[in-house]
Write an enzyme that holds these catalytic residues in place. Structure first.
Site, short mmCIF file in Angstrom:
data_model
loop_
_atom_site.label_atom_id
_atom_site.label_comp_id
_atom_site.label_asym_id
_atom_site.label_seq_id
_atom_site.Cartn_x
_atom_site.Cartn_y
_atom_site.Cartn_z
CD GLU A 113 23.48 -94.27 -39.86
OE1 GLU A 113 24.63 -94.14 -39.40
OE2 GLU A 113 23.15 -93.81 -40.97
CB THR A 161 27.68 -88.35 -47.98
OG1 THR A 161 26.96 -89.56 -47.74
CG2 THR A 161 29.02 -88.41 -47.28
CB ALA A 219 26.89 -87.97 -40.39
CD GLU A 228 31.14 -90.62 -38.10
OE1 GLU A 228 30.65 -89.52 -38.43
OE2 GLU A 228 31.06 -91.63 -38.79
NE ARG A 266 33.90 -92.59 -32.41
CZ ARG A 266 34.09 -92.60 -31.10
NH1 ARG A 266 34.34 -93.73 -30.49
NH2 ARG A 266 34.05 -91.49 -30.40
CD GLN A 304 24.05 -95.11 -33.85
OE1 GLN A 304 24.63 -96.18 -33.81
NE2 GLN A 304 24.52 -94.12 -34.62
CG PHE A 318 29.20 -93.92 -42.58
CD1 PHE A 318 28.28 -94.65 -41.85
CD2 PHE A 318 28.81 -93.44 -43.82
CE1 PHE A 318 26.99 -94.90 -42.34
CE2 PHE A 318 27.54 -93.69 -44.33
CZ PHE A 318 26.63 -94.41 -43.59
CG PHE A 341 30.61 -97.18 -30.90
CD1 PHE A 341 31.27 -96.02 -30.53
CD2 PHE A 341 30.30 -98.12 -29.92
CE1 PHE A 341 31.63 -95.80 -29.20
CE2 PHE A 341 30.66 -97.90 -28.60
CZ PHE A 341 31.32 -96.74 -28.23
NE ARG A 389 30.68 -89.91 -43.90
CZ ARG A 389 30.78 -88.59 -43.70
NH1 ARG A 389 31.98 -88.03 -43.57
NH2 ARG A 389 29.72 -87.83 -43.60
N1 MTE Z 1 30.77 -91.95 -28.27
C1 MTE Z 1 30.26 -92.87 -27.41
N2 MTE Z 1 30.61 -92.80 -26.11
N3 MTE Z 1 29.41 -93.84 -27.82
C2 MTE Z 1 29.05 -93.95 -29.15
O1 MTE Z 1 28.28 -94.85 -29.51
N4 MTE Z 1 29.29 -93.04 -31.43
C3 MTE Z 1 30.15 -92.30 -32.34
C4 MTE Z 1 30.49 -90.93 -31.76
N5 MTE Z 1 30.93 -91.05 -30.40
C5 MTE Z 1 29.58 -93.00 -30.08
C6 MTE Z 1 30.43 -92.00 -29.57
C7 MTE Z 1 29.57 -92.10 -33.66
S1 MTE Z 1 29.70 -93.35 -34.78
C8 MTE Z 1 28.97 -90.93 -34.04
S2 MTE Z 1 28.38 -90.71 -35.60
C9 MTE Z 1 28.84 -89.81 -33.10
O2 MTE Z 1 29.31 -90.12 -31.80
C10 MTE Z 1 27.37 -89.42 -33.03
O3 MTE Z 1 27.12 -88.44 -32.10
P1 MTE Z 1 27.26 -86.87 -32.43
O4 MTE Z 1 26.69 -86.67 -33.78
O5 MTE Z 1 26.48 -86.24 -31.37
O6 MTE Z 1 28.72 -86.58 -32.38
N1 HPA Z 2 27.57 -90.66 -42.24
C1 HPA Z 2 27.08 -91.45 -41.26
N2 HPA Z 2 25.92 -92.03 -41.32
C2 HPA Z 2 25.20 -91.84 -42.41
C3 HPA Z 2 25.65 -91.04 -43.46
C4 HPA Z 2 26.90 -90.42 -43.37
O1 HPA Z 2 27.37 -89.69 -44.25
N3 HPA Z 2 24.73 -91.07 -44.41
C5 HPA Z 2 23.74 -91.86 -43.95
N4 HPA Z 2 24.02 -92.32 -42.75
MO1 MOS Z 3 28.22 -92.82 -36.74
S1 MOS Z 3 29.06 -94.32 -37.87
O1 MOS Z 3 27.79 -91.92 -38.20
O2 MOS Z 3 26.80 -93.56 -36.23
#
Ligand code: MTE
Ligand code: HPA
Ligand code: MOS
Length: 757
Positions: free
Chosen positions: A226, A434, A503, A707, A336, A191, A338, A222, A304
């Site tokens: 990261e 954060t 995030a 999330e 997800r 990620q 966090f 998920f 968080r």
């Molecule tokens: N949705 C799918 N299908 N697969 C994933 O791995 N990760 C989640 C969420 N939705 C995820 C998902 C997490 S932990 C985050 S932080 C956000 O997607 C990240 O993507 P975005 O910032 O574009 O929402």
């Molecule tokens: N959320 C998710 N991932 C992160 C964050 C947060 O606030 N800070 C650093 N990585």
């Molecule tokens: Mo989502 S736990 O911030 O990759």
């Protein structure tokens, strides 16, 4: 707008790390990992493994030209164990062979002598031994000390919340090979291309510009990729550098589950004070975070938890402390939510205990304490456009909660062995990293001379549909057909220093940057149109559906022609834009500020049925009012809510991360570690958008959705607990999540003797 990935997904043509065509002489890496949770390495013997035909090398600490260090926030993580091992599954070496099978065989021939040391497994043990990742932190509002006196009721207790395995479909992996002049290219399932590039540079002893990291898409992250996509990418790159051949390393499911960190288990001590009319007056909680063997992102997760310690409620006097405890299990990581689910669960547990102790309806306490417009969070930010009450009231009315409660009561009256429970769960989740500095997005937009467009951003597509949203934003800004676009892989040579896709803010940050790039291009195109149409003011020019308008009147000039003319005029058709979220700030010394761009709200109604003979349960119904702002793609967004909800229900019910005293994961495969499947899905599942305002800091007013909905799963836990209490009102209230079927059965008959008399 359908998800642009659906075409290749459905045909099985989407390209993940394992689908990249192999280069000649590619070697396959298999990791040799620590069998013990804690110990001193006395000796390792590779000789027998090296004799196996097809083994081309075993890479370990001795091969590192740079530093044996991949820690992100804190430099405390070795790529390969050197003198000590700190958890079962800690990588020690990478065997590289002509086939994966040969490499696996060689791994089984490695001999290691470890002097065993006592492992610390739980957060409370680590706390007692004063083993911390970082100093503990506390968020405070009001004055709990003096206000306990004014509480009519004080409820104290303990709670536990287990961890969670990510179970992304694509396991961790990377493919690395040398490029010209000793450069390295890494395809990584990560990620965070930046983190992989930075760590690989450090380990390989190379400057960052020599390392190109590319991510086409990943099969789910998920949060698990990261920080934890990094080691495998570094190992593959190090092996490629050392052996001068392409090296591919993809973990099997068993290896992935054993070696990688998960959601942090937490233990809690809480104390809650209510007024006579059930208003929360005081709340104190000590959270013991089980961080694992090194920091990873635990300090950020801890933060968080602090930010979400008061959940969706207004608490005038609060004191929330988190201790990040160092243990001998794999480093726990982003997942997800966090850290927020843990902080939110314990307050809900305290409210449940209060309701049971006082003999009142939990919903009454919840409702009385919901956030209102202008309320302050402990970190000082005000709840603006606060939809907490609106979501609650809308859910109550729309889903007929009054009637549901009555039906559940009737059912429970008529049935002895089956009991139902109904719960409401109010959600409030802050959007933005954060850590303020991470809140930046980037986009590179090229318009080609035939009028088609290429976009590269810092965001990684992982199934959340972010590329579709980026494309929508660009097409809308330029007012041209979505068919003219391609979104290219996330690549450090095209986008430098991107924040991780995390995030929930990937779409906001990188989508906003894309709009900025498109607006800059548009301004230049309008300048050329002005000349071509002999108009005075570019402000009079507009592009609508690929046609150029002047002062509102349609002209002969089309998009394709204008692009051609712009290139002829030697005006650039490329733009790179950078977006940084305005407004946000945070002062860590004071623990106060305005860290979030906005908050996402919602309310979930849950009904479950517990089979009190067997301890099993079904989720009958989940109905959700969710605050999407103004959704730009309701199909994708509802998909995110449904997926996150299921993941949240799994977390609170059947997904159990059991670690024994030796630091070994007890359920370490998918036949014993259970994730929700189609049969476990709520029989009725409905998601309705709240009638909400578009948020100016969200992409096209469409609030982040990745999330937040995971936390709706918390509602399922309390619905089950309520149903269990219908069967056994004397049930000891053990606030331990997840409520597995096993635990449900055992606690149903706890203190049951009295009932049988
Ligand atoms: N949705 C799918 N299908 N697969 C994933 O791995 N990760 C989640 C969420 N939705 C995820 C998902 C997490 S932990 C985050 S932080 C956000 O997607 C990240 O993507 P975005 O910032 O574009 O929402
Ligand atoms: N959320 C998710 N991932 C992160 C964050 C947060 O606030 N800070 C650093 N990585
Ligand atoms: Mo989502 S736990 O911030 O990759």
């Amino acid at each position: 707008m359908i998800n642009i990935d659906s075409r290749t997904h459905v045909r099985g043509e989407s390209i993940y790390v394992n689908d990249i065509p192999l280069r000649e002489d590619t070697l396959f890496g298999v990791v040799f990992a620590s069998p013990l949770a804690h110990g001193k390495v006395k000796s390792i013997d590779f000789s027998e493994a090296l004799q196996i035909d097809g083994v081309e090398g075993i890479i370990s600490v001795k091969d590192i030209k740079g530093e044996n260090q991949i820690g992100g926030i804190i430099q405390d993580e070795e790529l390969f164990a050197d003198k000590t091992v700190d958890y079962i599954g800690m990588p020690i070496a990478l065997v590289c062979a002509k086939t994966e099978r040969i490499a696996k065989k060689a791994v089984s021939r490695i001999k290691i002598d470890i002097e065993e040391l006592h492992p610390i497994v739980t957060a409370r043990e680590a706390y007692a031994a004063k083993k911390f990742i970082v100093p503990s932190r506390t968020f405070k509002i009001g004055d709990t000390e003096s206000e306990w006196k004014s509480c009519a009721h004080i409820i104290e207790g303990q709670a536990e919340m287990g961890g969670q395995e990510h179970v992304y479909l694509e396991t961790q992996g990377a493919y690395a090979y040398l490029t010209e002049d000793d450069g390295i290219k890494i395809h990584s399932s990560t990620q965070a291309t930046k983190y992989v590039q930075r760590a690989a540079a450090k380990v390989l002893g190379m400057p960052m510009h020599k390392i190109e990291v590319d991510v086409n898409r990943i099969g789910g992250g998920f949060g698990g990729k990261e920080d934890q996509g990094t080691p495998w990418a570094c190992m593959a790159a190090l092996a490629a550098q050392t052996l001068r051949k392409p090296v591919k390393l993809v973990l099997s499911r068993a290896e992935d589950i054993k070696m990688t960190g998960k959601r942090h288990p937490y233990s809690f001590d809480f104390k809650l004070g209510l007024s006579k009319d059930l208003k929360i007056v005081c709340y104190e909680v000590q959270c013991f975070q089980n961080a694992g063997a090194c920091a990873d992102v635990s300090p950020a997760v801890m933060e968080r938890t602090l930010f979400h310690g008061t959940a969706s409620y207004f608490v005038p006097n609060a004191r929330i402390t988190v201790h990040s405890c160092k243990t001998n299990i794999p480093p726990n990581t982003a997942f997800r939510g966090f850290g927020a689910p843990q902080g939110m669960f314990v307050l809900e547990a305290a409210l449940m205990k209060a309701a049971v102790t006082l003999g009142v309806d939990m919903m009454e306490i919840q409702k009385k304490n919901l956030l209102s417009e202008g309320d302050r969070f402990p970190y000082d930010q005000e709840a603006k456009n606060c939809n907490a009450r609106k979501c609650w009231d809308t859910a109550w009315k729309t889903f007929g909660v009054e009637k549901l409660k009555k039906e559940v009561a009737d059912f429970n009256q008529k049935n002895d062995l089956f009991k139902k429970g109904v719960s409401l769960y109010p959600l409030c989740f802050g959007i933005s990293f954060t850590k303020t500095s991470l809140n930046q997005g980037r986009s590179l937009v090229h318009i080609y001379s035939d009028g088609t467009v290429s976009i590269t951003t810092g965001v990684v597509e992982m199934g959340q549909g972010v590329n579709t949203k980026i494309l929508q934003a660009a097409a809308q800004t330029l007012s041209i057909s979505t068919r003219r676009f391609t979104i290219h892989s996330t690549n450090t040579s095209r986008i430098a220093n991107p924040s991780p896709t995390a995030a929930s803010s990937g779409a906001d940050l990188n989508g906003k940057a894309t709009i900025m790039a498109c607006q800059a291009l548009l301004a230049r195109l309008k300048g050329v149109a002005c000349q071509e149409l002999k108009a005075q003011d570019p402000g009079d020019i507009e592009i609508k559906d690929e046609v150029i308008y002047h002062k509102g009147r349609k002209t002969e000039l089309t998009w394709a022609r204008l692009v051609f003319l712009t290139e002829e005029a030697r005006v650039s058709l490329s733009e790179h834009a950078h977006y940084a979220t305005p407004i946000i700030h945070f002062n860590k010394a004071m623990e106060k500020g305005h860290p979030f761009a906005y908050h996402v709200y919602g309310t979930a109604v849950t009904v479950v049925t517990v089979d009190c003979l067997r301890g099993t349960y079904n989720v009958d119904l989940v109905k959700i009012i969710h605050d999407f702002g103004s959704s730009m793609n309701l199909d994708i967004d509802i998909g995110q809510v449904e997926g996150a909800l299921l993941q949240g229900i799994g977390l609170m019910t059947i997904e159990e991360l059991l670690i024994d005293q030796t630091g070994k994961l007890v359920y370490d495969d998918l036949s014993s570690y259970k994730v929700p499947d189609i049969y476990f899905t709520p029989r009725t599942l409905e998601v309705k958008p709240l009638d909400s305002k578009p948020d100016p800091l969200a992409l096209l007013g469409s609030k982040a959705v990745g999330e937040p909905p995971l936390m709706y799963g918390i509602g399922t836990y309390f619905a089950i607990l309520k149903a269990m209490r219908e069967f056994n009102p004397q049930l000891k209230l053990e606030l331990w999540a997840p409520m597995t079927h096993q635990k449900c059965l055992m606690s149903l008959y706890d203190n049951y003797g009295d009932l049988l008399k």
